[in-house]
Design a protein around this motif. Structure first.
Motif, PDB file in Angstrom:
ATOM      1  N   ARG A   1      22.320  43.225  34.792  1.00  0.00           N
ATOM      2  CA  ARG A   1      21.629  43.280  33.684  1.00  0.00           C
ATOM      3  C   ARG A   1      22.103  41.894  32.624  1.00  0.00           C
ATOM      4  NH1 ARG A   1      17.960  45.419  30.484  1.00  0.00           N
ATOM      5  NH2 ARG A   1      19.349  45.731  28.713  1.00  0.00           N
TER       6      ARG A   1
ATOM      7  N   ASP B   1      40.517  46.396  42.521  1.00  0.00           N
ATOM      8  CA  ASP B   1      40.992  46.776  41.209  1.00  0.00           C
ATOM      9  C   ASP B   1      40.826  45.804  40.024  1.00  0.00           C
ATOM     10  OD1 ASP B   1      42.269  49.269  42.259  1.00  0.00           O
ATOM     11  OD2 ASP B   1      44.046  47.823  43.032  1.00  0.00           O
TER      12      ASP B   1
ATOM     13  N   THR C   1      25.638  46.658  35.515  1.00  0.00           N
ATOM     14  CA  THR C   1      25.889  45.756  34.403  1.00  0.00           C
ATOM     15  C   THR C   1      25.753  44.340  34.696  1.00  0.00           C
ATOM     16  OG1 THR C   1      27.425  47.374  33.388  1.00  0.00           O
ATOM     17  CG2 THR C   1      27.752  45.392  32.799  1.00  0.00           C
TER      18      THR C   1
ATOM     19  N   ASP D   1      31.875  38.815  27.626  1.00  0.00           N
ATOM     20  CA  ASP D   1      31.763  40.185  26.914  1.00  0.00           C
ATOM     21  C   ASP D   1      32.534  41.302  27.891  1.00  0.00           C
ATOM     22  OD1 ASP D   1      30.536  39.567  24.735  1.00  0.00           O
ATOM     23  OD2 ASP D   1      28.748  39.920  25.310  1.00  0.00           O
ATOM     24  N   ILE D   2      32.337  41.009  29.156  1.00  0.00           N
ATOM     25  CA  ILE D   2      32.782  42.117  30.150  1.00  0.00           C
ATOM     26  C   ILE D   2      33.846  41.783  31.041  1.00  0.00           C
ATOM     27  CG2 ILE D   2      30.369  43.059  29.982  1.00  0.00           C
ATOM     28  CD1 ILE D   2      29.953  41.819  32.734  1.00  0.00           C
ATOM     29  N   HIS D   3      34.205  40.482  31.037  1.00  0.00           N
ATOM     30  CA  HIS D   3      35.147  40.087  31.852  1.00  0.00           C
ATOM     31  C   HIS D   3      36.428  39.141  31.328  1.00  0.00           C
ATOM     32  CE1 HIS D   3      36.938  38.725  35.613  1.00  0.00           C
ATOM     33  NE2 HIS D   3      35.962  38.692  36.376  1.00  0.00           N
TER      34      HIS D   3
ATOM     35  N   THR E   1      50.336  45.660  45.687  1.00  0.00           N
ATOM     36  CA  THR E   1      49.604  46.966  45.842  1.00  0.00           C
ATOM     37  C   THR E   1      48.067  46.994  45.306  1.00  0.00           C
ATOM     38  OG1 THR E   1      50.314  47.744  43.651  1.00  0.00           O
ATOM     39  CG2 THR E   1      51.860  48.053  45.526  1.00  0.00           C
ATOM     40  N   TYR E   2      47.800  45.854  44.540  1.00  0.00           N
ATOM     41  CA  TYR E   2      46.449  45.798  44.321  1.00  0.00           C
ATOM     42  C   TYR E   2      45.427  45.259  45.067  1.00  0.00           C
ATOM     43  CZ  TYR E   2      48.447  46.439  39.524  1.00  0.00           C
ATOM     44  OH  TYR E   2      48.855  47.387  38.408  1.00  0.00           O
ATOM     45  N   ARG E   3      44.383  45.884  45.059  1.00  0.00           N
ATOM     46  CA  ARG E   3      43.211  45.310  45.938  1.00  0.00           C
ATOM     47  C   ARG E   3      42.048  44.583  45.143  1.00  0.00           C
ATOM     48  NH1 ARG E   3      43.979  51.004  46.660  1.00  0.00           N
ATOM     49  NH2 ARG E   3      42.219  51.098  45.151  1.00  0.00           N
TER      50      ARG E   3
ATOM     51  N   LEU F   1      37.929  44.341  39.816  1.00  0.00           N
ATOM     52  CA  LEU F   1      36.315  44.494  39.237  1.00  0.00           C
ATOM     53  C   LEU F   1      36.250  45.326  37.919  1.00  0.00           C
ATOM     54  CD1 LEU F   1      33.571  43.569  40.183  1.00  0.00           C
ATOM     55  CD2 LEU F   1      33.412  45.932  41.161  1.00  0.00           C
ATOM     56  N   MET F   2      35.971  44.767  36.812  1.00  0.00           N
ATOM     57  CA  MET F   2      36.002  45.487  35.680  1.00  0.00           C
ATOM     58  C   MET F   2      34.736  46.052  35.414  1.00  0.00           C
ATOM     59  SD  MET F   2      37.933  42.786  33.268  1.00  0.00           S
ATOM     60  CE  MET F   2      37.698  43.667  31.948  1.00  0.00           C
ATOM     61  N   PHE F   3      33.626  45.851  35.797  1.00  0.00           N
ATOM     62  CA  PHE F   3      32.179  46.244  35.473  1.00  0.00           C
ATOM     63  C   PHE F   3      31.415  46.579  36.741  1.00  0.00           C
ATOM     64  CE2 PHE F   3      32.692  41.495  35.769  1.00  0.00           C
ATOM     65  CZ  PHE F   3      31.942  41.445  37.093  1.00  0.00           C
TER      66      PHE F   3
ATOM     67  N   LEU G   1      19.336  39.709  30.840  1.00  0.00           N
ATOM     68  CA  LEU G   1      19.666  39.482  29.219  1.00  0.00           C
ATOM     69  C   LEU G   1      19.717  37.650  29.250  1.00  0.00           C
ATOM     70  CD1 LEU G   1      22.064  42.127  28.256  1.00  0.00           C
ATOM     71  CD2 LEU G   1      19.759  41.896  27.603  1.00  0.00           C
TER      72      LEU G   1
ATOM     73  N   SER H   1      53.692  43.389  38.008  1.00  0.00           N
ATOM     74  CA  SER H   1      54.689  43.691  39.093  1.00  0.00           C
ATOM     75  C   SER H   1      53.905  44.585  40.258  1.00  0.00           C
ATOM     76  CB  SER H   1      55.604  44.650  38.359  1.00  0.00           C
ATOM     77  OG  SER H   1      55.277  45.842  37.942  1.00  0.00           O
ATOM     78  N   GLU H   2      54.451  44.603  41.597  1.00  0.00           N
ATOM     79  CA  GLU H   2      53.873  45.467  42.501  1.00  0.00           C
ATOM     80  C   GLU H   2      52.483  44.716  42.927  1.00  0.00           C
ATOM     81  OE1 GLU H   2      53.890  49.513  42.173  1.00  0.00           O
ATOM     82  OE2 GLU H   2      56.149  49.664  42.158  1.00  0.00           O
TER      83      GLU H   2
END
Lengths: 288, 215
Positions: free
Chosen positions: B22, B11, B19, B75-77, B6-8, B13-15, B26, B2-3
């Motif tokens: 890296r 918002d 990282t 692992d990160i996304h 309002t997200y950019r 980007l999780m890492f 790896l 919802s809404e």
């Protein structure tokens, strides 16, 4: 000079009010968030670096660590750190349920608990109100069965505040997590007063707007009237502003740096600003 | 969600930037010394007969789907499995494609040179070679090389969709992280697509002589 002395005297009295807060639970007012910073994947060096941050956090008197299944590998990183430090009993574990559909909640919660390696969570929150109508009964049942200590809900950046208020008013939740800092003050109008009225603890996310606030403030000198509260920089001043609000139990800044976590924890010490000084600080920051 | 308005982009980007880099360090450590062989393979693609080229390209997309998206980025996304799926789809499309001829024009050679020189990009920006992004292992140089080959072989529109979508997604991710190279892949994608469109337009106005495939 007299004004400054009276402000400081008032400020020095504030911590008593803070520590006299009622239920649900007294907590060290600075916690540790894990969004982005602890999502390091299966990288041994980065996991050790996060464990070092956690060690400094516990050594400095911190307890509450907050995470979510939405944060990638952050839960696994926390679990690794807790195991490496033997800190499962020390941590005050705050996690979230974040999944569509109530029937899938218990499986996700158990997976999260296993990643943390704790016997039970101190707090489980419905993340961003996702399927809250279905998850809250699960969480209340877990609490009644002794498998969870507290129940909460979260939002961030001012979203769905009306819905947050209605849940706070209608359900016996223990905690609410919202965004609050000197620039994001909308919660002061209704949510924070309602939390006080209902005995709901407030956890504050994004205290530094993911660092953007501190980067902007770094161009300006810290006002001397905040430095006199023992603040060694903007981070401590912002945290003191947040945690000195009578409704706030804990702010949860996230960091990857040991020196920053120590600096953040420093905000728990020394005098706190009173209402007048808090207002002056917020106006000062907004004017920069 | 919802809404959603309002997200950019930030918002999602999780890492952190650290990282992200890296991740390649790896990945490179895991597959060393495959990287020089992949660069030779990439350079050889342009010299191969069209049908061999498409198999090479399909293999590269499949390998990136598995080695990078499914085994590292996942692992990160949370979107990594979707990215892996999209790269598998593109691998299948490449395998199903029947290119008739390859035109080694200057823009094609330049695009391929940029794709194969991608490891130098990080170096120029002050990152260690250990974090280099290499064709066949990392998505961006693989997509850049694909753009060159799609242009060279006058690929149909359906073959462009996913590579161009990745150009946009990667550019947005790097821009949110504040990486200076963020505009590069979207710019390459746009330039390749414009050149392909103009080439197609020219072909439609001037039909190909007998014996030469129409676009």
């Amino acid at each position: 000079m007299t004004d400054r002395r009276s402000l400081l005297l008032a400020a020095a009295a504030a911590p008593l009010a803070l520590h006299a807060q009622p239920a649900p639970e007294r907590l060290p007012p600075v916690g540790l968030g894990s969004w982005i910073t602890f999502n390091v994947g299966n990288d041994p060096a980065a996991r050790e670096a996060c464990a070092a941050v956690m060690r400094a956090f516990f050594e400095g008197g911190g307890r509450l660590i907050d995470s979510s299944p939405m944060y990638g590998s952050a839960q696994a990183t926390i679990g690794h750190g807790l195991a490496a430090l033997g800190a499962q009993a020390r941590v005050w574990s705050a996690d979230k349920v974040w999944i569509s559909g109530g029937s899938r909640g218990p499986v996700q919660i158990e997976a999260s608990r296993a990643l943390w390696g704790v016997p039970r969570f101190d707090l489980l929150q419905v993340h961003n109100l996702l399927s809250w109508e279905e998850h809250l009964p699960t969480l209340f049942a877990m609490k009644a069965a002794g498998r969870l200590r507290h129940v909460g809900i979260t939002t961030s950046e001012g979203r769905r505040h009306r819905e947050i208020e209605s849940v706070m008013a209608a359900h016996p939740i223990d905690f609410v997590q919202v965004t609050y800092n000197p620039l994001d003050r909308e919660v002061e109008q209704r949510i924070l007063p309602l939390a006080r009225e209902r005995g709901i603890g407030v956890i504050v996310n994004r205290p530094f707007r993911e660092g953007a606030l501190l980067r902007a403030l770094a161009r300006h000198p810290l006002p001397p009237w905040m430095a006199e509260l023992g603040c060694d920089g903007w981070a401590q001043a912002v945290l003191k502003f947040i945690v000195s609000h009578p409704a706030v139990r804990c702010a949860i800044p996230a960091t990857t740096r040991v020196d920053h976590v120590r600096q953040n924890l420093g905000a728990m010490r020394g005098p706190m600003p009173d209402a007048a000084l808090r207002e002056r600080f917020a106006r000062h920051v907004a004017g920069l | 969600m919802s809404e959603w308005w309002t997200y950019r982009p930030s918002d999602f980007l999780m890492f952190s930037q650290r990282t992200w880099h890296r991740l390649f360090e790896l990945l490179n450590a895991e597959w060393w010394p495959l990287q020089p062989l992949l660069l030779v393979l990439g350079a050889a693609l342009l010299a191969m007969p069209p049908r061999a080229m498409r198999w090479g390209l399909a293999a590269a997309w499949l390998f990136v789907a598995w080695a990078f998206h499914a085994r590292r980025l996942a692992d990160i996304h949370t979107a990594a499995p979707w990215f892996a799926g999209a790269f598998v789809v593109q691998a299948v499309l490449m395998a199903a494609w029947r290119p008739a001829a390859i035109e080694r024009t200057r823009p094609v050679l330049a695009l391929m040179a940029v794709a194969l020189a991608w490891p130098l990009l990080g170096l120029a920006l002050g990152r260690p070679l250990a974090q280099a992004e290499v064709f066949g292992l990392a998505p961006d140089p693989t997509v850049a090389a694909t753009l060159a080959l799609l242009l060279a072989a006058r690929a149909p529109a359906w073959a462009w969709a996913l590579p161009l979508a990745w150009c946009a997604a990667s550019g947005a991710t790097l821009a949110v992280m504040g990486e200076p190279e963020a505009p590069l892949l979207p710019a390459l994608g746009l330039a390749a697509a414009v050149m392909a469109f103009r080439s197609r337009l020219r072909s439609s106005r001037c039909p190909a002589p007998p014996g030469r495939p129409a676009a």
